[in-house]
Motif scaffolding. Structure first.
Motif, PDB file in Angstrom:
ATOM      1  N   CYS A 188      -1.982   6.117   4.715  1.00 35.73           N
ATOM      2  CA  CYS A 188      -0.917   6.678   3.863  1.00 35.73           C
ATOM      3  C   CYS A 188       0.417   6.611   4.618  1.00 35.73           C
ATOM      4  N   THR A 190       3.152   8.082   4.157  1.00 32.77           N
ATOM      5  CA  THR A 190       4.030   9.262   4.109  1.00 32.77           C
ATOM      6  C   THR A 190       3.342  10.552   4.529  1.00 32.77           C
ATOM      7  N   CYS A 205       3.955  12.280  -1.624  1.00 35.82           N
ATOM      8  CA  CYS A 205       3.377  10.985  -2.013  1.00 35.82           C
ATOM      9  C   CYS A 205       4.507  10.029  -2.417  1.00 35.82           C
ATOM     10  N   LEU A 206       4.438   8.811  -1.915  1.00 31.85           N
ATOM     11  CA  LEU A 206       5.446   7.795  -2.253  1.00 31.85           C
ATOM     12  C   LEU A 206       5.615   7.657  -3.767  1.00 31.85           C
ATOM     13  N   CYS A 231       1.952   3.131  -5.627  1.00 31.88           N
ATOM     14  CA  CYS A 231       1.540   2.857  -4.250  1.00 31.88           C
ATOM     15  C   CYS A 231       0.063   2.477  -4.265  1.00 31.88           C
ATOM     16  N   ALA A 233      -1.582   1.994  -1.044  1.00 29.18           N
ATOM     17  CA  ALA A 233      -2.052   2.050   0.340  1.00 29.18           C
ATOM     18  C   ALA A 233      -3.387   2.784   0.509  1.00 29.18           C
ATOM     19  N   CYS A 234      -3.583   3.924  -0.191  1.00 27.10           N
ATOM     20  CA  CYS A 234      -4.810   4.686   0.057  1.00 27.10           C
ATOM     21  C   CYS A 234      -5.991   4.190  -0.773  1.00 27.10           C
TER      22      CYS A 234
HETATM   23  S1  SF4 Z   1      -0.496   6.821  -3.198  1.00 26.38           S
HETATM   24 FE1  SF4 Z   1      -1.869   7.350  -1.512  1.00 26.38          FE
HETATM   25  S2  SF4 Z   1      -1.171   6.155   0.268  1.00 26.38           S
HETATM   26 FE2  SF4 Z   1       0.458   6.103  -1.265  1.00 26.38          FE
HETATM   27  S3  SF4 Z   1       1.802   7.754  -0.586  1.00 26.38           S
HETATM   28 FE3  SF4 Z   1       0.446   8.590  -2.178  1.00 26.38          FE
HETATM   29  S4  SF4 Z   1      -1.276   9.458  -1.033  1.00 26.38           S
HETATM   30 FE4  SF4 Z   1      -0.153   8.137   0.386  1.00 26.38          FE
END
Ligand code: SF4
Ligand code: B12
Ligand code: SF4
Length: 307
Positions: A188, A190, A205-206, A231, A233-234
């Motif tokens: 993540c 952020t 969260c982005l 996003c 990423a996770c």
């Molecule tokens: S979508 Fe997931 S990886 Fe992206 S900022 Fe939010 S929690 Fe973090």
């Protein structure tokens, strides 16, 4: 009915869960209790959770049905003049509202003919989890068996009395894969996924930042931008997920349209403005014009492609 609902879902590549409509209300109350306990950021609550935490349940609602619809990501291209920038639109954004309506109409026509079926604005992950349709990942997304997390949850209430609709909600369960795993937390950009709790620090969260028009918050690293909106990423790093399916959207913004979107001198009305709107309409994202311009600029800057 059990069989026909399941068959309907299976034939379309969906999964489905159902139960008493009361589950909708209890999911909303749980959210309000978390707010009361100060587990939720107030600004985030006001902007994204106020409506879903107080779901309006029509008096005729007997059952709730949640459908897990697998969704792919899409590629959108922007002509920057000297090169073409490829960007990713994560699953669910494209045709988001249309998907709710398509599934609703199909469900009503093929399985619940003669019954009312209406979409609900409610905490869908908590409801789907209570129905046993999904489990939570530590990244706070929900996973349906065999599908992973790349899915859109579509929730409806109906006046149909569905069999088994007297069952009690199941307690939320974490994926077995999460045991001893912290890949998503480390991925993540952020720090929104905490080591101390499953509940997301969603205000960090982005997606919360790039789905709203405000200036970028000071805490957001400029290096975190990687999608046109949202996003990945996770989810992309998660071993419980299948490979992300990416389909071409067929949408390329011309150099003039890209400049119009970025607000760089080219006329925003007229032919370029029309082209931008037509292409956003193709993605069913017409309302996101301002966000796209701002987010696209961040992507260009991140990739060192500012002209
Ligand atoms: S979508 Fe997931 S990886 Fe992206 S900022 Fe939010 S929690 Fe973090
Ligand atoms: C508000 C919202 C956001 C906000 C806040 C996110 C959040 N987690 O609250 C923001 C803008 C940040 C956001 C981001 C994203 N979102 Co969003 N979002 C929503 C929305 C409208 C409500 C979510 C909600 O109820 N939040 C409130 C929290 C409290 O509920 P919860 O997340 O279910 O949390 C539960 C668990 O933490 C559990 N819990 C607590 N402790 C523990 C401990 C254990 C052991 C366990 C098992 C459980 C558990 O209890 C909580 C419920 O009380 C839903 C749509 C809807 N109508 O439901 C979409 C929705 C959740 N979003 C979705 C998606 C796809 C995303 C993004 C991936 C964006 C993107 N497309 O790129 C990111 C993912 C962020 C992440 N890591 O979760 C999908 C998720 C699909 C899925 N597979 O689960 C939904 C369901 C939309 C849809 N119709 O499909 N989102
Ligand atoms: S990356 Fe690991 S901890 Fe995170 S959701 Fe996937 S399996 Fe669970």
């Amino acid at each position: 009915m059990d069989d026909s609902l399941r068959r309907w879902a299976r034939d379309r590549g969906y999964q489905v869960g159902w139960g008493p409509a009361e589950i909708v209300r209890s999911a909303g109350s749980e959210l309000l209790a978390r707010r009361e306990a100060r587990e939720l950021d107030e600004e985030l609550f006001r902007e994204t959770l106020a409506t879903v935490s107080r779901p309006v349940l029509p008096e005729w609602a007997a059952s709730v049905v949640v459908v897990a619809v697998p969704r792919a990501a899409s590629v959108v291209h922007f002509d920057l003049g000297d090169r073409v920038l490829e960007t990713i639109l994560p699953p669910i954004y494209r045709h988001f509202r249309a998907t709710f309506e398509d599934v609703r109409r199909d469900l009503q026509a093929k399985v619940l003919a003669g019954s009312r079926v209406e979409p609900i604005r409610a905490p869908l992950k908590a409801i789907a989890s209570g129905l046993g349709l999904v489990r939570y990942g530590r990244n706070n997304l929900t996973y349906a068996a065999g599908f992973g997390s790349y899915l859109q949850l579509c929730g409806y209430v109906t006046d149909a009395q569905l069999p088994g609709a007297d069952r009690l909600p199941q307690p939320p369960m974490l994926l077995p894969e999460c045991d001893g795993c912290d890949i998503c937390r480390l991925a993540c950009p952020t720090g929104a996924i905490g080591a101390d709790r499953v509940l997301l620090r969603a205000e960090r969260c982005l997606t919360f930042a790039n789905e709203r028009p405000d200036p970028w918050p000071a805490w957001l690293p400029a290096t975190s931008h990687h999608c046109l909106i949202g996003c990945l990423a996770c989810q992309r790093c998660c071993p419980a997920n299948p490979r992300l399916e990416i389909s071409g959207s067929g949408v390329t913004f011309s150099a003039d349209e890209t400049r119009a979107l970025l607000g760089e001198g080219a006329p925003t009305g007229g032919r370029n403005g029309d082209g931008v709107r037509r292409k956003l309409d193709e993605l069913a994202l017409a309302e996101e014009e301002t966000l796209f311009g701002r987010n696209l600029r961040a992507l260009i800057e991140r990739r060192g492609q500012a002209r």
